[in-house]
Design an enzyme around this catalytic site. Structure first.
Site, PDB file in Angstrom:
ATOM      1  CG  ASP A  40      42.042  14.338  90.570  1.00 57.75           C
ATOM      2  OD1 ASP A  40      41.128  14.461  91.405  1.00 57.75           O
ATOM      3  OD2 ASP A  40      42.541  15.310  89.960  1.00 57.75           O
TER       4      ASP A  40
ATOM      5  CG  ASP B 174      38.593  16.411  93.868  1.00 54.80           C
ATOM      6  OD1 ASP B 174      39.169  15.441  93.351  1.00 54.80           O
ATOM      7  OD2 ASP B 174      39.096  17.549  93.928  1.00 54.80           O
TER       8      ASP B 174
END
Length: 540
Positions: A134, A321
């Site tokens: 992430d 992201d």
């Protein structure tokens, strides 16, 4: 002497079916055989290895890399309607006092729509965990064996410190916030296996309380954050910091290839120390990181086909992201996109009511040259305290409507007023008539995005939908409708969902975009932490 070829081919077939690596198999040489027979056995061994490489080249793709790169194969789960529609992205302000207009904005997500994850090991010997790689967070965390009161922990792998010879106790308490709640636990230190390398003495969080039930339904155990230390809870060094400091990386960068083919066996790949030329076309276009913490860049205007949406002409912030699947951005732009693709919205009545009550006043103010940012203050819909507007955004409307049955809120009226001013202003630049402009504004009201859900579209219309392009580094990065529409196939039907959702972050931190897996799937992405830049190239 009897021929040995058939015997050893049968031997090869047996070990191949057992999934055993040939590099770990030794052919025993009998001391009772002649030197000639032993030499013949050795020749057969090399012949078997050659046959294996010819028959099964696919298995070699994921052996330890010899090019100095650390490769992690990513798995991809199929999207389902519940996970996509339950996914949220919200924001939280962190500030010292009510007059601090430079407060940090932390955007929060719940990972329910996360599709890509890979495997790591923690401890000696390594204990296996599936994690989301992430770029929108910075901590490494996995469930702890001490997690006894959380139902979600019983359905995921748990770290057992007593089984690791390299474990070091830290014990500092931590709490990590997400879109649907928070998780809590304590910090520990151990070796982490990423690909074929060992990152020594990595600090990570053992989670003992998973405060939101949604993690029960995820297919991953934890999160491996690839953001900067500035947003790391407890200021723990991210894993990639220690990779670089311990000399594991040939280049100070990592890259993502996300496979958007729903039927492919390989979901994607994250590569530490470089990138794989097979996964992109042409050269990467690099843009600087504008603020460390998240991987944040600046984007320019967003175009629907060839039409400007206006708000980001002077620049908007954007976070790249890998931990979310969608594209999140200002309601003022997302509503225009939803209008163009025929998506359905939910908060249209309040918006149309604001047009009915204040449309003429807004029109007259713009025609007479009143500054757009002051119009809603002048007509009493926004409060201006001398330094900032007092509003909280469209989320309030949905929350009030959902929780209390009332859908009118002062801050929401301010938000609607500002959106109407912006839309009318953009149409005036195109020299449209008053009737045409307000017809268009009412149509936009009908497709306002749902901040706590998604907007649905007709799957049959995908071929006729326009492209949506982001301006990054003075270059256009278009997304086709096939790329920005999420198709969710069920047993009897297919549902199509807009990949755009609303996220309203006020100035000076906003307006803000979140470029998730939809964008990264279309464009191979390089995160270069030596030169503090991000590169994009068309994915292959």
């Amino acid at each position: 002497m009897k021929p040995l070829t058939c015997q050893y081919l049968l031997w090869y077939k047996h070990y191949k079916n057992e999934g055993t690596s040939l590099s770990s198999i030794a052919l025993p040489l009998s001391l009772n055989l002649t030197q000639e027979e032993n030499c013949l056995k050795m020749r057969i061994k090399f012949l078997v290895v050659a046959i294996y490489m010819w028959v099964c080249p696919c298995t070699l793709a994921f052996m330890p890399s010899s090019d100095g790169l650390v490769r992690i194969e990513l798995k991809k789960r199929q999207s389902d309607l519940n996970s996509i529609n339950s996914a949220t992205i919200t924001r939280r302000e962190v500030q010292g006092n009510s007059n601090d207009v430079k407060a940090d904005i932390i955007y929060l997500k719940n990972y329910l729509d996360t599709q890509y994850y890979g495997e790591i090991g923690i401890g000696s010997p390594p204990q296996s965990f599936t994690v989301v790689f992430d770029t929108g967070s910075s901590n490494l965390w996995v469930p702890s064996s001490k997690c006894l009161l959380s139902i979600a922990c019983f359905f995921h792998s748990k770290y057992r410190a007593r089984l690791s010879s390299t474990y070091t106790k830290i014990g500092t308490h931590c709490k990590i916030h997400y879109g649907s709640g928070s998780i809590s636990g304590f910090f520990s230190q151990d070796n982490v296996k990423v690909g074929d390398i060992i990152v020594k003495d990595q600090e990570f969080a053992e989670i003992t309380g998973e405060g939101f039930l949604t993690l029960l339904f995820t297919q991953f155990d934890g999160i491996l954050g690839l953001g900067f230390k500035e947003i790391s809870v407890g200021k723990a060094d991210p894993v990639w910091y220690n990779m670089e400091q311990q000399g594991h990386l040939s280049q100070k960068l990592f890259s993502f290839w996300l496979n958007r083919d729903p039927y492919a066996k390989v979901g994607g790949e994250v590569v530490f120390g470089g990138f794989d030329w097979r996964h992109f076309n042409g050269d990467h276009i690099y843009v600087p990181v504008t603020k460390k913490g998240y991987w944040q860049i600046e984007v320019g205007d967003i175009f629907i086909a060839d039409c400007s949406t206006g708000l980001c002409e002077a620049g908007c912030a954007a976070i790249v992201d890998s931990g979310t699947s969608v594209l999140a951005g200002p309601t003022k732009i997302v509503a225009q996109i939803n209008h163009a693709i025929g998506a359905s919205g939910i908060v249209s009545w309040e918006c149309k009511n604001a047009v009915f009550k204040y449309g003429n006043l807004i029109w007259e103010s713009l025609i007479s040259g009143v500054r757009p940012e002051l119009i809603c203050v002048d007509i009493g819909q926004c409060v201006y305290n001398g330094s900032q507007y007092m509003r909280s955004g469209i989320e309030t409307v949905v929350q009030n409507k959902t929780s209390y049955g009332s859908s009118i809120d002062e801050s929401a009226l301010c938000t609607f007023c500002e959106m109407i001013v912006f839309w009318v202003q953009m149409q005036l630049k195109q020299q449209k008539t008053k009737d045409t402009i307000f017809k268009y504004v009412n149509e936009l009201c009908e497709v306002l995005p749902n901040p706590i859900g998604k907007s649905f579209i007709n799957c049959d219309d995908i071929a006729t939908m326009p492209s949506v392009s982001f301006t990054i580094g003075n270059n256009l990065f278009p997304l086709s409708p096939e790329q920005y529409i999420l198709k969710i196939e069920g047993s009897y039907s297919t549902v199509c969902v807009s990949g755009f959702m609303a996220l309203d972050v006020p100035a000076p931190q906003g307006p803000l975009w979140v470029l998730g897996d939809i964008f990264m799937g279309a464009y191979h992405t390089v995160f270069d932490f030596e030169n503090l830049q991000i590169g994009f190239a068309e994915a292959a």
